[in-house]
Design an enzyme around this catalytic site. Structure first.
Site, PDB file in Angstrom:
ATOM      1  N   LYS A 130     -12.951  -3.869  -3.885  1.00  0.00           N
ATOM      2  CA  LYS A 130     -13.578  -2.547  -3.833  1.00  0.00           C
ATOM      3  C   LYS A 130     -12.684  -1.523  -4.491  1.00  0.00           C
ATOM      4  O   LYS A 130     -13.139  -0.549  -5.048  1.00  0.00           O
ATOM      5  CB  LYS A 130     -13.745  -2.097  -2.376  1.00  0.00           C
ATOM      6  CG  LYS A 130     -14.758  -2.839  -1.586  1.00  0.00           C
ATOM      7  CD  LYS A 130     -14.714  -2.291  -0.149  1.00  0.00           C
ATOM      8  CE  LYS A 130     -14.990  -3.372   0.850  1.00  0.00           C
ATOM      9  NZ  LYS A 130     -13.867  -3.568   1.778  1.00  0.00           N
ATOM     10  N   LYS A 182      -8.022 -10.430  -8.105  1.00  0.00           N
ATOM     11  CA  LYS A 182      -9.227 -10.665  -7.315  1.00  0.00           C
ATOM     12  C   LYS A 182     -10.153  -9.459  -7.386  1.00  0.00           C
ATOM     13  O   LYS A 182      -9.711  -8.322  -7.523  1.00  0.00           O
ATOM     14  CB  LYS A 182      -8.876 -11.031  -5.870  1.00  0.00           C
ATOM     15  CG  LYS A 182      -8.563  -9.884  -4.985  1.00  0.00           C
ATOM     16  CD  LYS A 182      -8.575 -10.317  -3.519  1.00  0.00           C
ATOM     17  CE  LYS A 182      -8.534  -9.064  -2.650  1.00  0.00           C
ATOM     18  NZ  LYS A 182      -9.493  -8.950  -1.611  1.00  0.00           N
ATOM     19  N   LYS A 236       0.828  -1.212   0.000  1.00  0.00           N
ATOM     20  CA  LYS A 236       0.000   0.000   0.000  1.00  0.00           C
ATOM     21  C   LYS A 236       0.857   1.254   0.000  1.00  0.00           C
ATOM     22  O   LYS A 236       0.560   2.208  -0.717  1.00  0.00           O
ATOM     23  CB  LYS A 236      -0.948   0.013   1.205  1.00  0.00           C
ATOM     24  CG  LYS A 236      -2.128  -0.929   1.030  1.00  0.00           C
ATOM     25  CD  LYS A 236      -3.176  -0.742   2.115  1.00  0.00           C
ATOM     26  CE  LYS A 236      -4.365  -1.663   1.852  1.00  0.00           C
ATOM     27  NZ  LYS A 236      -5.282  -1.733   2.997  1.00  0.00           N
TER      28      LYS A 236
END
Ligand code: ADP
Ligand code: NA
Length: 330
Positions: A200, A197, A113
């Protein structure tokens, strides 16, 4: 006494995506029969991505509404919002003093991230996120935590911290949580990039099925899902990731096995499969959508569920925290 399960989702979107629903929520609902279940909307975690305050508030309620609409029963299970139980933040602080700096630095999700946003865009909360997650779990003397692959390392840290506390202050100081791995868990992939995958935070909105989206749009996204070269409907994750993903979704909703579906679609075209699946998904999501909207449009009812959940969560969390405060000398 039933074993305790704890799980949670972040309020980081207006709608869950189908992967959250089929990969997590469906199992949460089942676990209520065999476990003492606690399900949280972890809004403190969501602060790490600097959300707009009004948006965060709305998403917190929408997320809770979707747990309830999906079948989480607040009379049996605890449904609550993390920030309503300040013990989470208190225990996180305590645990942070037991977490090695290097140990936290090895968390791959933080590395991924922060690599995306760069050092100036990242924050200490994102770095200590797994410590707050450990607090979420240990606060409730949790026995099992359903985890996807992406959370395995974080759960491992929770276990290490629990073992460390027990080694320091005596066995039984905290419960060491176990991962709950559901073998038949459906892993759902992006409709446009079926090797990634569904998430969101997907790049292509057309690749994601948002479960609260207009059913017409959901159907359209499924009909325009990428399929693979060739024209045989078969399950082959490597050679046919697109078709395999559609079969996985179909099987997860419809209950028939992938093999049964493959047999049924023998000699049929990809378009057939997509069109049927669009119908199946829309039929599945429509009652969920209506139930979620009912909760969202009854704020008083929703608030009272969350208030009751917070009170019941606090009744477990407070004594755990007091016990640990006592051990460490507070
Ligand atoms: P997202 O990637 O949408 O942000 P989260 O990381 O918040 O999802 O995951 C919430 C829960 O949903 C976790 O239990 C996770 O394992 C499950 N989950 C998320 N995406 C998928 C997917 N594509 N397939 C199956 N399960 C998923
Ligand atoms: Na995620």
């Amino acid at each position: 006494m039933k074993p305790r399960v704890f799980s949670a989702m972040q309020p980081t979107s207006d709608s869950l995506q189908l992967g959250n629903y089929l990969g997590a929520l469906v199992h949460w609902v089942k676990l209520q029969d065999t476990h003492d279940a606690i399900y949280g909307v972890v809004d403190l975690h969501a602060l790490t991505v600097a959300p707009d305050p009004a948006v965060l508030r709305a998403r917190t309620r929408r997320t809770a509404a979707q747990f309830l609409a999906g079948g989480v029963d607040p009379t049996r299970s605890i449904v609550f919002c993390q920030s309503h139980v300040p013990e989470h933040a208190e225990l996180a602080w305590l645990l942070s003093t037991f977490t090695g700096f290097g140990e936290a630095g090895r968390m791959t999700q933080f590395k991924d991230k922060s690599a995306k946003v760069g050092e100036s865009g990242t924050n200490v909360g994102l770095f200590t996120y797994p410590v707050l997650m450990a607090a979420d779990i240990l606060l409730y003397d949790t026995n099992v935590v359903p985890v996807g692959e992406d959370q395995r390392q974080h759960l491992e840290l929770s276990r290490d911290l629990a073992q460390r506390l027990n080694a320091r202050f005596g066995e039984g100081t905290v419960v060491v949580p176990e991962p709950h791995i559901v073998k038949e868990t459906a892993k759902i992939y992006d409709l446009q990039e079926p090797t990634k995958k569904m998430s969101k935070s997907a790049v292509s909105p057309k690749g994601t099925i948002e479960v609260l989206d207009d059913p017409k749009k959901v159907a359209k996204n499924i009909r325009s899902a990428v399929t693979d070269t060739g024209d045989v409907i078969a399950f082959d994750r490597e050679a046919k990731p697109g078709v395999s993903n559609l079969l996985t979704i179909y099987s997860a909703i419809d209950g028939r096995s992938v093999d049964q579906l493959v047999a049924e679609y023998e000699g049929k075209m990809y378009g057939h499969l997509k069109s049927d699946l669009a119908d199946v998904v829309v039929e599945f999501l429509t009652p969920f959508h209506d139930a979620a909207m009912e909760w969202i449009e009854s704020p008083d009812r929703l608030d009272s569920v969350l208030e009751d959940g917070a009170a019941r969560a606090t009744a477990i969390a407070r004594p755990t925290l007091e016990r640990l405060y006592d051990k460490v000398g507070l």
